[in-house]
Design a protein around this motif. Sequence first.
Motif, PDB file in Angstrom:
ATOM      1  N   HIS A 120       0.843  -1.194   0.000  1.00  0.00           N
ATOM      2  CA  HIS A 120       0.000   0.000   0.000  1.00  0.00           C
ATOM      3  C   HIS A 120       0.882   1.250   0.000  1.00  0.00           C
ATOM      4  O   HIS A 120       1.771   1.387   0.812  1.00  0.00           O
ATOM      5  N   GLY A 121       0.630   2.143  -0.903  1.00  0.00           N
ATOM      6  CA  GLY A 121       1.417   3.367  -0.970  1.00  0.00           C
ATOM      7  C   GLY A 121       2.461   3.337  -2.076  1.00  0.00           C
ATOM      8  O   GLY A 121       2.823   4.366  -2.601  1.00  0.00           O
ATOM      9  N   TRP A 122       2.932   2.145  -2.407  1.00  0.00           N
ATOM     10  CA  TRP A 122       3.894   2.018  -3.496  1.00  0.00           C
ATOM     11  C   TRP A 122       3.193   1.800  -4.827  1.00  0.00           C
ATOM     12  O   TRP A 122       3.653   2.249  -5.855  1.00  0.00           O
ATOM     13  N   SER A 123       2.130   1.035  -4.758  1.00  0.00           N
ATOM     14  CA  SER A 123       1.443   0.700  -6.006  1.00  0.00           C
ATOM     15  C   SER A 123       0.058   1.345  -6.009  1.00  0.00           C
ATOM     16  O   SER A 123      -0.495   1.655  -4.961  1.00  0.00           O
ATOM     17  N   TYR A 124      -0.447   1.562  -7.179  1.00  0.00           N
ATOM     18  CA  TYR A 124      -1.817   2.055  -7.305  1.00  0.00           C
ATOM     19  C   TYR A 124      -2.342   1.642  -8.666  1.00  0.00           C
ATOM     20  O   TYR A 124      -1.586   1.197  -9.540  1.00  0.00           O
ATOM     21  N   GLY A 125      -3.630   1.768  -8.798  1.00  0.00           N
ATOM     22  CA  GLY A 125      -4.234   1.411 -10.071  1.00  0.00           C
ATOM     23  C   GLY A 125      -5.579   2.085 -10.210  1.00  0.00           C
ATOM     24  O   GLY A 125      -6.048   2.777  -9.294  1.00  0.00           O
ATOM     25  N   GLY A 126      -6.194   1.882 -11.328  1.00  0.00           N
ATOM     26  CA  GLY A 126      -7.507   2.483 -11.531  1.00  0.00           C
ATOM     27  C   GLY A 126      -8.081   2.078 -12.878  1.00  0.00           C
ATOM     28  O   GLY A 126      -7.474   1.280 -13.614  1.00  0.00           O
ATOM     29  N   TYR A 127      -9.233   2.595 -13.149  1.00  0.00           N
ATOM     30  CA  TYR A 127      -9.951   2.240 -14.376  1.00  0.00           C
ATOM     31  C   TYR A 127     -10.510   3.521 -14.974  1.00  0.00           C
ATOM     32  O   TYR A 127     -11.163   4.301 -14.279  1.00  0.00           O
ATOM     33  N   LEU A 128     -10.181   3.743 -16.229  1.00  0.00           N
ATOM     34  CA  LEU A 128     -10.673   4.940 -16.904  1.00  0.00           C
ATOM     35  C   LEU A 128     -11.650   4.538 -18.002  1.00  0.00           C
ATOM     36  O   LEU A 128     -11.406   3.573 -18.719  1.00  0.00           O
ATOM     37  N   LYS A 129     -12.733   5.323 -18.081  1.00  0.00           N
ATOM     38  CA  LYS A 129     -13.664   5.120 -19.200  1.00  0.00           C
ATOM     39  C   LYS A 129     -13.502   6.313 -20.113  1.00  0.00           C
ATOM     40  O   LYS A 129     -13.934   7.415 -19.777  1.00  0.00           O
ATOM     41  N   LEU A 130     -12.843   6.069 -21.229  1.00  0.00           N
ATOM     42  CA  LEU A 130     -12.504   7.177 -22.113  1.00  0.00           C
ATOM     43  C   LEU A 130     -13.367   7.165 -23.368  1.00  0.00           C
ATOM     44  O   LEU A 130     -13.539   6.123 -24.013  1.00  0.00           O
ATOM     45  N   LEU A 131     -13.897   8.340 -23.687  1.00  0.00           N
ATOM     46  CA  LEU A 131     -14.603   8.493 -24.961  1.00  0.00           C
ATOM     47  C   LEU A 131     -13.616   9.032 -25.984  1.00  0.00           C
ATOM     48  O   LEU A 131     -12.651   9.715 -25.617  1.00  0.00           O
ATOM     49  N   GLU A 132     -13.865   8.756 -27.235  1.00  0.00           N
ATOM     50  CA  GLU A 132     -12.961   9.238 -28.289  1.00  0.00           C
ATOM     51  C   GLU A 132     -12.825  10.754 -28.209  1.00  0.00           C
ATOM     52  O   GLU A 132     -13.829  11.461 -28.085  1.00  0.00           O
ATOM     53  N   GLY A 133     -11.579  11.199 -28.258  1.00  0.00           N
ATOM     54  CA  GLY A 133     -11.332  12.643 -28.244  1.00  0.00           C
ATOM     55  C   GLY A 133     -11.246  13.245 -26.856  1.00  0.00           C
ATOM     56  O   GLY A 133     -10.968  14.427 -26.717  1.00  0.00           O
ATOM     57  N   THR A 134     -11.480  12.446 -25.824  1.00  0.00           N
ATOM     58  CA  THR A 134     -11.449  13.001 -24.468  1.00  0.00           C
ATOM     59  C   THR A 134     -10.140  12.642 -23.757  1.00  0.00           C
ATOM     60  O   THR A 134      -9.471  11.673 -24.113  1.00  0.00           O
ATOM     61  N   THR A 135      -9.821  13.410 -22.716  1.00  0.00           N
ATOM     62  CA  THR A 135      -8.616  13.185 -21.915  1.00  0.00           C
ATOM     63  C   THR A 135      -9.018  13.081 -20.450  1.00  0.00           C
ATOM     64  O   THR A 135      -9.900  13.815 -20.002  1.00  0.00           O
ATOM     65  N   GLN A 136      -8.395  12.157 -19.743  1.00  0.00           N
ATOM     66  CA  GLN A 136      -8.666  12.043 -18.305  1.00  0.00           C
ATOM     67  C   GLN A 136      -7.343  11.962 -17.554  1.00  0.00           C
ATOM     68  O   GLN A 136      -6.362  11.414 -18.063  1.00  0.00           O
ATOM     69  N   GLN A 137      -7.376  12.451 -16.329  1.00  0.00           N
ATOM     70  CA  GLN A 137      -6.184  12.388 -15.483  1.00  0.00           C
ATOM     71  C   GLN A 137      -6.004  10.976 -14.924  1.00  0.00           C
ATOM     72  O   GLN A 137      -6.980  10.298 -14.610  1.00  0.00           O
ATOM     73  N   VAL A 138      -4.764  10.586 -14.812  1.00  0.00           N
ATOM     74  CA  VAL A 138      -4.438   9.322 -14.156  1.00  0.00           C
ATOM     75  C   VAL A 138      -4.210   9.642 -12.679  1.00  0.00           C
ATOM     76  O   VAL A 138      -3.314  10.411 -12.353  1.00  0.00           O
ATOM     77  N   THR A 139      -5.035   9.098 -11.831  1.00  0.00           N
ATOM     78  CA  THR A 139      -4.967   9.453 -10.409  1.00  0.00           C
ATOM     79  C   THR A 139      -4.585   8.239  -9.569  1.00  0.00           C
ATOM     80  O   THR A 139      -4.626   7.101 -10.025  1.00  0.00           O
ATOM     81  N   ARG A 140      -4.231   8.518  -8.335  1.00  0.00           N
ATOM     82  CA  ARG A 140      -3.926   7.426  -7.401  1.00  0.00           C
ATOM     83  C   ARG A 140      -4.702   7.659  -6.107  1.00  0.00           C
ATOM     84  O   ARG A 140      -4.908   8.779  -5.682  1.00  0.00           O
ATOM     85  N   GLY A 141      -5.104   6.547  -5.501  1.00  0.00           N
ATOM     86  CA  GLY A 141      -5.786   6.605  -4.203  1.00  0.00           C
ATOM     87  C   GLY A 141      -7.178   7.178  -4.306  1.00  0.00           C
ATOM     88  O   GLY A 141      -7.680   7.493  -5.397  1.00  0.00           O
ATOM     89  N   ARG A 142      -7.839   7.270  -3.128  1.00  0.00           N
ATOM     90  CA  ARG A 142      -9.182   7.845  -3.051  1.00  0.00           C
ATOM     91  C   ARG A 142      -9.213   8.865  -1.940  1.00  0.00           C
ATOM     92  O   ARG A 142      -8.900   8.494  -0.798  1.00  0.00           O
ATOM     93  N   PRO A 143      -9.526  10.107  -2.169  1.00  0.00           N
ATOM     94  CA  PRO A 143      -9.893  10.662  -3.476  1.00  0.00           C
ATOM     95  C   PRO A 143      -8.653  10.748  -4.364  1.00  0.00           C
ATOM     96  O   PRO A 143      -7.541  10.870  -3.859  1.00  0.00           O
ATOM     97  N   GLY A 144      -8.874  10.667  -5.649  1.00  0.00           N
ATOM     98  CA  GLY A 144      -7.745  10.565  -6.568  1.00  0.00           C
ATOM     99  C   GLY A 144      -6.836  11.784  -6.555  1.00  0.00           C
ATOM    100  O   GLY A 144      -7.275  12.897  -6.813  1.00  0.00           O
ATOM    101  N   THR A 145      -5.580  11.552  -6.207  1.00  0.00           N
ATOM    102  CA  THR A 145      -4.603  12.631  -6.322  1.00  0.00           C
ATOM    103  C   THR A 145      -3.875  12.461  -7.650  1.00  0.00           C
ATOM    104  O   THR A 145      -3.638  11.333  -8.090  1.00  0.00           O
ATOM    105  N   SER A 146      -3.511  13.554  -8.245  1.00  0.00           N
ATOM    106  CA  SER A 146      -2.943  13.502  -9.584  1.00  0.00           C
ATOM    107  C   SER A 146      -1.555  12.855  -9.574  1.00  0.00           C
ATOM    108  O   SER A 146      -0.758  13.055  -8.652  1.00  0.00           O
TER     109      SER A 146
END
Lengths: 463, 276
Positions: A173-199
């Motif tokens: 915990h703290g070294w690794s993180y993961g997540g799931y992004l639902k991306l629509l074509e043409g859109t950009t999302q931040q890759v975050t870690r933890g909850r609430p997601g920090t950038s």
Amino acid sequence: MSVLGGARFAVLLMFVWAVLASVGTVLPQGRPPEEYHHLLGRWAHLVVFLGLDDLYTSPGFLGVLAFLCLNLAISSVRRVRRLRREDRGLKVAMSGEDLEGIARTLKLPEGLREASSRVEAALRRLGLSVRRAEADGAVSYYAERGRWRLWGSTWAHLGLLLVFVGALAGNWHGWSYGGYLKLLEGTTQQVTRGRPGTSTGLSLKLHRFVVLGDETGRPLDFSSDLELLDSEGNTLRRQTIRVNSPLEYGATTFYQAGYGLAGFRIQRTDAQGHVRIWRVETDAQGHVEPWSAVLPPQGSSSAFGVQDLIPQARLEGDLVYPVSTLPLAPAVAVFENPDFHRGSQEFHPLGWLVPGRELKASDGSVLSFAGMSVYAGIQYRHDPGYPLVVAGFLLATLGLGMAFYIAHRRIRVVLTESPEGTLCLVAGVPGPPGRDPGDLPSRLLKRLGQDGEPTGEDRHAPA
Amino acid sequence: MHPLEGPTFQIAFLIYLISLVLYGVHMSTGSRLTERLALAALASGLAVQTLSLTARGVAAGRAPFSNLYESLAIFAWGTAVCLLVVQLNRRTPAAGVVVLPILLSALGYASTLDARIEPLMPALRSPWMVYHVAAAILAYGAFAVAGGLGLLYILRHSLETKPTPPSWMERLPALDFLDRLIYSTIAFAFPFMVLVLITGAIWAQKAWGTYWQWDPKETWALITTLFYSGYLHARQFTRWRGLPSAWMAVIGFLVVLFTYLGVNLLLGGLHSYATS
């Protein structure tokens, strides 16, 4: 220490671990306690108490693994020490008496110096590494090949340890993180870690998502053209990913995990021909929360609500069947409330709306599909233990190859002066009990044999 | 399906069957000629089955490893390869009598399944599948041979304890020879079994982002590896030889069978595509 690092303890741990692991394949894992009560009756308490309901993360299971790691570490250290001790303590110089009665004997016509040069050359031609010693007028050789074999099991054990350490680092915990992004074509999302997601300073842009199916509609391939950006919007990497072909950036990997319906549009055309588009978004699970989407009425017309959504469906008559085949064709259960403007909360089923089908409402309006948006499901994982795990796998593979497929062959030769020339004594050295010392003595004698006949027994010399 | 595949599959089955009969005749008569013919039949069956698998691979445009039909056929092929290697290196005709029925059962079961060539699902489109399955073929094939040799050991051991052993017992290999052969067969197979786990873990990491999910199939593959690892450690460090070692080889093969077929048929999980 000798017990903790012993082979018997290792066998016991492996047995216990295997039995526990097998229980986890029979007993359902990670279910709510009620399910175990239903399944096992009064034994359910014991199962939950012992942690068998979540066996693979239970202290008992991980405890056995910890002992196994300890065993691997101790046995590896002991083995390395033993090999180094044996190597340092190896006695190369031997006398003719040491091998008498256990060696094959050959009489060489030349003197000791010439004979030793010839024997050494013959040993080297057999691919052996040769150690030489002179004592009491005798020249001794200890020659071997395949010494790597002795290090094989140590490498394999250390490789496994490395895998466990890497797996631990990857799940810490703290070294690794993961997540799931639902991306629509043409859109950009931040890759975050933890909850609430920090950038994390990274963001991901989806340029294009493609799903290909065969003639039966079965998905064959789906791919996403992704661009990884830093916090200032600079491109770090751009790659088309698909299942089995992720985007890797440092210790972070982005996987093509799936796809689904992000939302859809329903067109409502009223009796006067006025068109209204109704947008409905799906939730994180790709569903529509019942009644979360309501199209309010205009004036005295009906209100409509969505009660259910099947992302991939086939319509037969009035019945809808969920399918897993392409193309993506959702079915939406639409309900109508003609008295919404009067305060009624009662919605009546209007029917399943699918692409290409129209629903006629009681107020004379017509509902039809006006399009949908598909998201690419991108799973990401930051795993600092990945290089360790891969290195561990490599080390273990090499070690096993060395331990099981390399033959360790050893031979001792003692040369002494005799009235007719030089007396050559040759004996193979056996490996572990029961293992064949090989045919090195015979092969050496064959190389030297043009000048004499073997006269002794081919038995084994001391290591 | 390639036009060559079906006929060559059947011919290979027939030749393996002939090889079994010839090995059986050799065991009862001791005829050297029948032993040679049995070995020739085994090699021919293997060649014809290789042709059959190649034809299927050409028709499918990929290695024929994707469903239970293909998996059983390739398992039989791997077993035949290991048996042939043992026969050529250690001349053990009795092994043919116990191993060929395993191989024929696999082919017989495969013949009852749907042999249609289906396109691969996205998760299976990976070079790691080839390494993973190839390692499994060699490991399972060799474990099958070791299990058969274990049976021979137990048979010979029980016959030797009888007051008047039958005359054909002499055509069974000596206990010491069998013991060493069982060990070397398992020692050959074990690294491949570990490779099955390693390649599977790397593949899973590439496809799903996790090395290990405690899926029933991978858990049982781990159990199989632990079982044989226990065997090798016990033999190396406790001088465990003879009858217990032979029983371990037989039980080990039963564990392999459960991992290979039982898990798919009874427990499901990520590898459940291999039941179709």
